[in-house]
Motif scaffolding. Structure first.
Motif, PDB file in Angstrom:
ATOM      1  N   LYS A 158      -5.120  16.128   1.880  1.00 24.80           N
ATOM      2  CA  LYS A 158      -5.532  15.648   3.204  1.00 24.80           C
ATOM      3  C   LYS A 158      -6.837  14.864   3.115  1.00 24.80           C
ATOM      4  N   GLN A 159      -7.790  15.391   2.376  1.00 23.85           N
ATOM      5  CA  GLN A 159      -9.086  14.730   2.231  1.00 23.85           C
ATOM      6  C   GLN A 159      -8.953  13.427   1.441  1.00 23.85           C
ATOM      7  N   ALA A 160      -8.160  13.470   0.361  1.00 21.47           N
ATOM      8  CA  ALA A 160      -7.977  12.271  -0.465  1.00 21.47           C
ATOM      9  C   ALA A 160      -7.312  11.153   0.341  1.00 21.47           C
ATOM     10  N   LEU A 161      -6.311  11.529   1.139  1.00 20.43           N
ATOM     11  CA  LEU A 161      -5.599  10.532   1.929  1.00 20.43           C
ATOM     12  C   LEU A 161      -6.501   9.945   3.018  1.00 20.43           C
ATOM     13  N   HIS A 162      -7.331  10.795   3.621  1.00 19.17           N
ATOM     14  CA  HIS A 162      -8.276  10.332   4.650  1.00 19.17           C
ATOM     15  C   HIS A 162      -9.276   9.338   4.042  1.00 19.17           C
ATOM     16  N   ASP A 163      -9.808   9.671   2.869  1.00 16.98           N
ATOM     17  CA  ASP A 163     -10.779   8.794   2.206  1.00 16.98           C
ATOM     18  C   ASP A 163     -10.138   7.470   1.783  1.00 16.98           C
ATOM     19  N   PHE A 164      -8.898   7.557   1.284  1.00 12.86           N
ATOM     20  CA  PHE A 164      -8.162   6.356   0.855  1.00 12.86           C
ATOM     21  C   PHE A 164      -7.925   5.426   2.048  1.00 12.86           C
ATOM     22  N   GLN A 165      -7.545   6.021   3.172  1.00 15.17           N
ATOM     23  CA  GLN A 165      -7.303   5.244   4.396  1.00 15.17           C
ATOM     24  C   GLN A 165      -8.586   4.544   4.850  1.00 15.17           C
ATOM     25  N   HIS A 166      -9.692   5.259   4.768  1.00 14.86           N
ATOM     26  CA  HIS A 166     -11.000   4.714   5.126  1.00 14.86           C
ATOM     27  C   HIS A 166     -11.348   3.522   4.222  1.00 14.86           C
ATOM     28  N   TYR A 167     -11.067   3.670   2.934  1.00 10.71           N
ATOM     29  CA  TYR A 167     -11.313   2.612   1.948  1.00 10.71           C
ATOM     30  C   TYR A 167     -10.472   1.361   2.246  1.00 10.71           C
ATOM     31  N   LEU A 168      -9.185   1.571   2.550  1.00 13.56           N
ATOM     32  CA  LEU A 168      -8.293   0.442   2.856  1.00 13.56           C
ATOM     33  C   LEU A 168      -8.736  -0.311   4.101  1.00 13.56           C
ATOM     34  N   ASN A 169      -9.179   0.443   5.100  1.00  9.47           N
ATOM     35  CA  ASN A 169      -9.629  -0.163   6.363  1.00  9.47           C
ATOM     36  C   ASN A 169     -10.924  -0.939   6.202  1.00  9.47           C
ATOM     37  N   SER A 182      -4.632  -4.880   7.208  1.00  8.76           N
ATOM     38  CA  SER A 182      -4.138  -4.744   8.572  1.00  8.76           C
ATOM     39  C   SER A 182      -3.669  -3.310   8.819  1.00  8.76           C
ATOM     40  N   LYS A 183      -3.512  -2.943  10.087  1.00  9.93           N
ATOM     41  CA  LYS A 183      -3.046  -1.596  10.444  1.00  9.93           C
ATOM     42  C   LYS A 183      -1.693  -1.302   9.822  1.00  9.93           C
ATOM     43  N   ASN A 184      -0.803  -2.290   9.838  1.00  8.64           N
ATOM     44  CA  ASN A 184       0.542  -2.088   9.282  1.00  8.64           C
ATOM     45  C   ASN A 184       0.487  -1.828   7.783  1.00  8.64           C
ATOM     46  N   SER A 185      -0.349  -2.588   7.066  1.00  9.95           N
ATOM     47  CA  SER A 185      -0.467  -2.403   5.615  1.00  9.95           C
ATOM     48  C   SER A 185      -1.049  -1.024   5.287  1.00  9.95           C
ATOM     49  N   VAL A 186      -2.083  -0.629   6.013  1.00 13.30           N
ATOM     50  CA  VAL A 186      -2.703   0.690   5.797  1.00 13.30           C
ATOM     51  C   VAL A 186      -1.681   1.783   6.053  1.00 13.30           C
ATOM     52  N   SER A 187      -0.920   1.635   7.141  1.00  4.50           N
ATOM     53  CA  SER A 187       0.104   2.625   7.502  1.00  4.50           C
ATOM     54  C   SER A 187       1.145   2.756   6.394  1.00  4.50           C
ATOM     55  N   ASN A 188       1.546   1.643   5.786  1.00  2.00           N
ATOM     56  CA  ASN A 188       2.538   1.683   4.701  1.00  2.00           C
ATOM     57  C   ASN A 188       1.998   2.395   3.462  1.00  2.00           C
ATOM     58  N   TYR A 189       0.737   2.131   3.119  1.00  2.00           N
ATOM     59  CA  TYR A 189       0.120   2.807   1.980  1.00  2.00           C
ATOM     60  C   TYR A 189       0.067   4.317   2.208  1.00  2.00           C
ATOM     61  N   SER A 222      10.127   0.214  -5.548  1.00  2.00           N
ATOM     62  CA  SER A 222       9.081  -0.629  -6.109  1.00  2.00           C
ATOM     63  C   SER A 222       7.848  -0.645  -5.204  1.00  2.00           C
ATOM     64  N   ARG A 223       8.084  -0.716  -3.901  1.00  2.00           N
ATOM     65  CA  ARG A 223       6.963  -0.755  -2.957  1.00  2.00           C
ATOM     66  C   ARG A 223       6.199   0.567  -2.957  1.00  2.00           C
ATOM     67  N   ILE A 224       6.940   1.700  -3.000  1.00  2.00           N
ATOM     68  CA  ILE A 224       6.299   3.022  -2.999  1.00  2.00           C
ATOM     69  C   ILE A 224       5.495   3.224  -4.287  1.00  2.00           C
ATOM     70  N   ILE A 225       6.060   2.816  -5.422  1.00  2.00           N
ATOM     71  CA  ILE A 225       5.346   2.921  -6.709  1.00  2.00           C
ATOM     72  C   ILE A 225       4.058   2.095  -6.665  1.00  2.00           C
ATOM     73  N   SER A 226       4.151   0.902  -6.095  1.00  2.00           N
ATOM     74  CA  SER A 226       2.970   0.044  -5.970  1.00  2.00           C
ATOM     75  C   SER A 226       1.899   0.713  -5.098  1.00  2.00           C
ATOM     76  N   GLY A 227       2.329   1.341  -3.994  1.00  2.00           N
ATOM     77  CA  GLY A 227       1.391   2.029  -3.099  1.00  2.00           C
ATOM     78  C   GLY A 227       0.704   3.186  -3.788  1.00  2.00           C
ATOM     79  N   LEU A 228       1.457   3.954  -4.584  1.00  2.00           N
ATOM     80  CA  LEU A 228       0.879   5.096  -5.301  1.00  2.00           C
ATOM     81  C   LEU A 228      -0.077   4.641  -6.404  1.00  2.00           C
ATOM     82  N   LYS A 229       0.265   3.532  -7.053  1.00  2.00           N
ATOM     83  CA  LYS A 229      -0.651   2.985  -8.067  1.00  2.00           C
ATOM     84  C   LYS A 229      -1.997   2.640  -7.435  1.00  2.00           C
TER      85      LYS A 229
END
Length: 300
Positions: A4-15, A21-28, A73-80
């Motif tokens: 939960k903490q890692a995902l919150h920090d990652f989202q903050h970094y992307l933003n 964009s909101k859509n790109s962050v949401s997909n990640y 492929s898209r999910i693997i890219s997001g996890l990378k």
């Protein structure tokens, strides 16, 4: 560090740092959430800092049973990207995705509409209803300016520079660009503005939004999809089309009529010319015509 903490920090970094964009962050975020769900379903207690390549491979193997190669492929890219972020922030020393290969996928050529099909779709709009003028202006703008659906619904009155023949478009990552607009496109937007929109009761906060729904609020992406799908049914068009089809058609028709690829890149707001080059593959007959017309060894 938990998920939960890692995902919150990652989202903050992307933003904030990457300005996505909101859509790109949401997909990640969704990509990482799929991995978290896999761990929960298999009662695996590995944290973002402990998870290894073996567990990731298990996840990818199970993923392959349920989603197509393009989605994999898209999910693997997001996890990378997620694990690269953890390495960048010194939370991890390695990226467990490093040796994970994406499935081979062919380059998907965009669907396009002919000029006749676009005219038929616009001609099928019922102009006796107030939303008819709005819908005509929407389709003319999607095709006339090559906008993404998110760019269209976010278009503002203050973005219209009609005297200069441009509109200001806010694209991915809030990057702005100026796109030329034709006289016919300006004409239909002005009809909607001056004959329909001016009589609407507009909700607070949406006064500057150009295209509004019947309740005086911003249109949704889903609503634009619905409008287009219904028009396709009305004219018996047996193609799977979306708002993006008009963007593809805009680029393809410009290229067919001799437009410069760099100019198309700027109008579409593509960061890389490689993205725009996909349109070079859409119409091979056009490429043959170019070769026959311009090559010095062409036949007499």
């Amino acid at each position: 560090m938990n998920w939960k903490q890692a995902l919150h920090d990652f989202q903050h970094y992307l933003n904030l740092e990457r300005g996505l964009s909101k859509n790109s962050v949401s997909n990640y975020v969704l990509d990482v959430e799929k991995l978290i769900l896999f761990l929960e379903n298999h009662q695996l207690a590995e944290t973002p800092l402990q998870i290894d390549k073996g567990t990731i491979q298990q996840f990818i193997y199970e993923l392959a049973k349920h989603v197509n190669p393009r989605s994999q492929s898209r999910i693997i890219s997001g996890l990378k990207s997620f694990f690269n972020y953890l390495v960048f922030e010194d939370y991890r020393k390695d990226n467990p995705m490093e040796l994970i290969e994406s499935p081979k996928i062919g380059r998907k050529l965009p669907d396009t509409l002919s000029e006749e099909e676009i005219n038929d779709l616009i001609g099928a709009i019922d102009l006796s209803k107030p939303e008819g003028e709005r819908n005509r202006a929407i389709l003319e703008t999607l095709y006339g300016c090559g906008l993404r659906v998110s760019e269209l619904i976010g278009l503002k009155l203050s973005d219209l520079y009609f005297e200069e023949d441009f509109i200001k478009v806010t694209g991915k990552g809030d990057k702005q660009r100026f796109v030329p607009i034709s006289e016919i496109n300006k004409k239909y937007i002005n009809i909607y503005r001056k004959e329909i929109r001016v009589h609407m009761t507009i909700k607070k906060g949406f006064e500057d939004i150009l295209f509004l729904n019947r309740r005086g609020r911003q249109l949704t992406r889903a609503m634009i999809f619905t409008i287009i799908k219904q028009l396709a049914l009305d004219i018996g068009l047996h193609k799977s089309i979306s708002p993006h089809t008009f963007r593809h058609s805009f680029a393809t028709h410009l290229l067919q009529n001799g437009a410069d690829l760099r100019a198309i890149q700027q109008m579409l707001g593509h960061e890389s010319i490689t993205t725009t080059e996909v349109y070079m593959h859409v119409d091979r007959t056009h490429l043959a015509e170019v070769m026959n017309k311009y090559h010095p060894r062409k036949k007499d």
